[in-house]
Design a protein around this motif. Structure first.
Motif, mmCIF file in Angstrom:
data_model
loop_
_atom_site.group_PDB
_atom_site.id
_atom_site.type_symbol
_atom_site.label_atom_id
_atom_site.label_comp_id
_atom_site.label_asym_id
_atom_site.label_seq_id
_atom_site.Cartn_x
_atom_site.Cartn_y
_atom_site.Cartn_z
ATOM 1 N N ARG A 129 0.834 -1.201 0.000
ATOM 2 C CA ARG A 129 0.000 0.000 0.000
ATOM 3 C C ARG A 129 0.867 1.249 0.000
ATOM 4 N NH1 ARG A 129 -5.064 -1.084 0.472
ATOM 5 N NH2 ARG A 129 -5.637 -3.036 1.463
ATOM 6 N N ASP A 189 -7.897 -2.374 -2.973
ATOM 7 C CA ASP A 189 -6.455 -2.640 -3.026
ATOM 8 C C ASP A 189 -5.648 -1.374 -3.281
ATOM 9 O OD1 ASP A 189 -6.803 -5.329 -2.582
ATOM 10 O OD2 ASP A 189 -6.900 -5.836 -4.716
ATOM 11 N N ASP A 190 -6.295 -0.335 -3.816
ATOM 12 C CA ASP A 190 -5.586 0.903 -4.115
ATOM 13 C C ASP A 190 -5.733 1.956 -3.029
ATOM 14 O OD1 ASP A 190 -4.550 0.310 -6.782
ATOM 15 O OD2 ASP A 190 -6.660 0.229 -7.380
ATOM 16 N N ASP A 223 -6.406 -3.376 5.889
ATOM 17 C CA ASP A 223 -6.133 -4.819 5.847
ATOM 18 C C ASP A 223 -6.688 -5.500 7.102
ATOM 19 O OD1 ASP A 223 -4.856 -4.850 3.403
ATOM 20 O OD2 ASP A 223 -2.890 -4.415 4.258
ATOM 21 N N HIS A 263 -8.399 4.331 -6.772
ATOM 22 C CA HIS A 263 -8.243 3.488 -7.957
ATOM 23 C C HIS A 263 -8.188 4.344 -9.213
ATOM 24 C CE1 HIS A 263 -8.632 -0.032 -10.533
ATOM 25 N NE2 HIS A 263 -9.618 0.599 -11.176
#
Length: 586
Positions: free
Chosen positions: A440, A476-477, A484, A551
């Motif tokens: 990250r 994820d971005d 997490d 994203h």
């Protein structure tokens, strides 16, 4: 792996236990609104800052920062290992602790061996009272200044001369004989030929932290070249884990400020005889990492006692190297070197307890011993010597956990090598393996971080909300700290919505973020509880918006970096659309 306590049992146990009922018999609590307050049992204070929450099932001290579940409290207050704390808590609610690989109680396999150890312990003590040759052992103890009360306190016994005293005394059937062989109390040289391991010796039972006999030590009364002998390793006895006298020390002083580590059984017994009840001994081995953790669980200061001769100083250095990784902030390690030819037993008898305790109080700090040993090997008046000192110190200081103590060591090394501390610190850190960079990005949206914190706090309050967390690919971005952890926790609670808050906290107790979960729960907003599900859903929606923006920004950066001339018509249209959308958000 067989023998481990199933996580499902720990979850069930924490769901059944009320933390107030665990703490209140040990610490007087006073109700204040929805919580209970008390003076903290883990540090001295005049104003109560220790809070126990029955709704959240955790405790927290605003003074020293101590926090945890009912399990954590037992581990800290009673100085128990995790499995022992589980067993203690399970007994309090009438549960038996299972082990993976079977549903039998945890102690089922070891119960026969424990029973044999207790029988052997009683047999040895009985021989000291009744055996015809008992006076040889009694005379030895008298010469060493041990009175009857001290002998009884440590459970001293006598293994009489002869080859089969214990064998005939308690080895009544094949099962008992097999158990005694497993424990090492009997030796089998040839098939069917067995004899007692301990013969003609004063016996010292070795107890674990719960006071259970796990092995024995014996001091010869004859000409045996093996002056001292220990039980061999067994399913119940591990030399690198146990400390002789630790149980007795904690019985004498529930929360000792200091523990003194000496070399022999008689040193421990003699010091206790002279009103110094906080001595313990390693069992013929060097101090291990497990020893150190057990020591620091019981006291914040550990003093290692060695002979002042060359061998003693070499042993001290080995102990120092082992102690360095255990020196987290708040822990103290010091070294006491005795006059050559003396040991704690002889010295305390010759000079008395007050003089000996004065020596303990003046023991050398670990940092002094560390740098004096290194400086002896170099010439500080030369650049080469100072460079050599830095080279010698670097791996040693690097073993110390990051914190104030390591910074002070670095500062002192800087003074010795005549370099600014920041340069020395860089030298130390450059020698350590550096953590891999996170996938990250380091920076993140303040809004997203706030939403993640809110979601985590509410999920801790209501684990059944985990099924509502549905991460998309955009997450994820998103460079948000804790995301997490939120997804990991949501995955667990999605499968187990029945988990309690305490079970969640306990699952993440050893996790680097574990302490932050307690802080989130401690500081949660009571105003959110009236509309908790809606606030949780709003937080998830905010995370999704920020994730889509992250994203989009990453995709823009990716397309722009390739140059407009190299983009296809579709990619140019995508870039324009993304930039327009991001601009509209701004």
């Amino acid at each position: 792996m067989a023998g481990l306590i199933p996580q499902s049992f720990i979850d069930e146990l924490l769901a059944r236990v009320d933390i107030v009922s665990v703490i209140e018999p040990r610490v007087p609590l006073r109700k204040a609104g929805r919580e209970f307050h008390a003076r903290c049992p883990f540090h001295d204070e005049r104003t109560p800052s220790f809070t126990v929450s029955p709704t959240k099932q955790f405790y927290h001290c605003f003074g020293c920062g101590a926090h945890g579940t009912a399990l954590g409290f037992l581990m800290e207050y009673e100085r128990l290992e995790f499995p022992d704390a589980v067993e203690e808590l399970a007994r309090s609610v009438g549960l038996e602790v299972p082990r993976e690989g079977g549903s039998a109680p945890a102690a089922a396999a070891s119960d026969p061996l424990r029973a044999l150890l207790e029988q052997a312990d009683a047999w040895f003590r009985r021989q000291l009272r009744e055996h015809p040759q008992r006076e040889r052992a009694v005379d030895y103890l008298r010469r060493r200044g041990v009175d009857g009360a001290t002998a009884a306190r440590f459970g001293l016994g006598f293994a009489p001369p002869g080859w089969d005293g214990l064998l005939t005394g308690i080895g009544r059937d094949a099962s008992a004989i097999d158990g005694l062989l497993t424990l090492g109390l009997l030796v089998e040289r040839d098939p069917g030929k067995r004899y007692d391991r301990f013969r003609d010796r004063v016996m010292f039972p070795i107890r674990d932290r719960r006071g259970r006999v796990v092995g024995f030590g014996g001091r010869t009364l004859g000409d045996d070249p093996a002056k001292y002998m220990n039980s061999p390793e067994s399913p119940l006895f591990h030399k690198g884990r146990e400390l002789y006298g630790l149980y007795e020390a904690r019985e004498a002083i529930r929360h000792p400020e200091r523990l003194l580590v000496v070399e022999g059984y008689m040193d421990v017994v003699a010091l206790a005889q002279h009103a110094i009840p906080y001595a313990v001994a390693t069992l013929g081995t060097s101090t291990t990492a497990e020893h150190l953790e057990a020591l620091y669980r019981a006291a914040h200061e550990v003093v290692f006692c060695f002979d002042g001769d060359r061998a003693g100083r070499q042993a001290a250095w080995r102990g120092l190297e082992q102690a360095l990784p255990a020196q987290r902030d708040g822990r103290v390690a010091r070294f006491l070197f005795l006059p050559e030819g003396e040991d704690p037993d002889t010295l305390v008898r010759s000079e008395g307890s007050a003089a000996f305790e004065a020596r303990v109080a003046d023991a050398r700090p670990l940092s002094d011993v560390l740098f004096e040993h290194l400086v002896e090997q170099v010439d500080l008046d030369s650049d080469e010597g100072r460079a050599r000192l830095a080279q010698l110190a670097r791996p040693l200081v690097g073993k110390v956990p990051a914190g104030l103590f390591r910074e002070l060591l670095v500062s002192r090394l800087g003074q010795l090598v005549r370099l600014p501390p920041e340069k020395v610190s860089k030298l130390i850190l450059d020698a350590e393996p550096q953590p891999k960079p996170s996938a990250r990005r380091p920076a993140g949206s303040v809004q997203a971080q706030s939403a993640v914190r809110t979601a985590l706090a509410l999920l801790l309050r209501r684990p059944d909300l985990g099924a509502r967390v549905q991460p998309t690919a955009c997450w994820d971005d998103l460079p948000s700290a804790g995301l997490d952890l939120l997804m990991e926790m949501a995955a667990v609670t999605g499968e187990r919505p029945d988990l309690s808050t305490a079970a969640l906290l306990e699952r993440w107790r050893e996790h680097p973020a574990g302490q932050h979960l307690y802080k989130l729960l401690r500081d949660d907003d009571p105003n959110q509880l009236d509309n908790l599900e809606q606030v949780f859903d709003d937080a998830l929606a905010q995370i999704e918006r920020e994730a889509r923006a992250a994203h989009a920004a990453r995709r823009c950066e990716e397309l722009s970096g390739r140059g407009l001339a190299k983009l296809s018509a579709e990619e140019k249209a995508e870039l324009a659309q993304l930039m327009q959308w991001l601009g509209g958000r701004g």
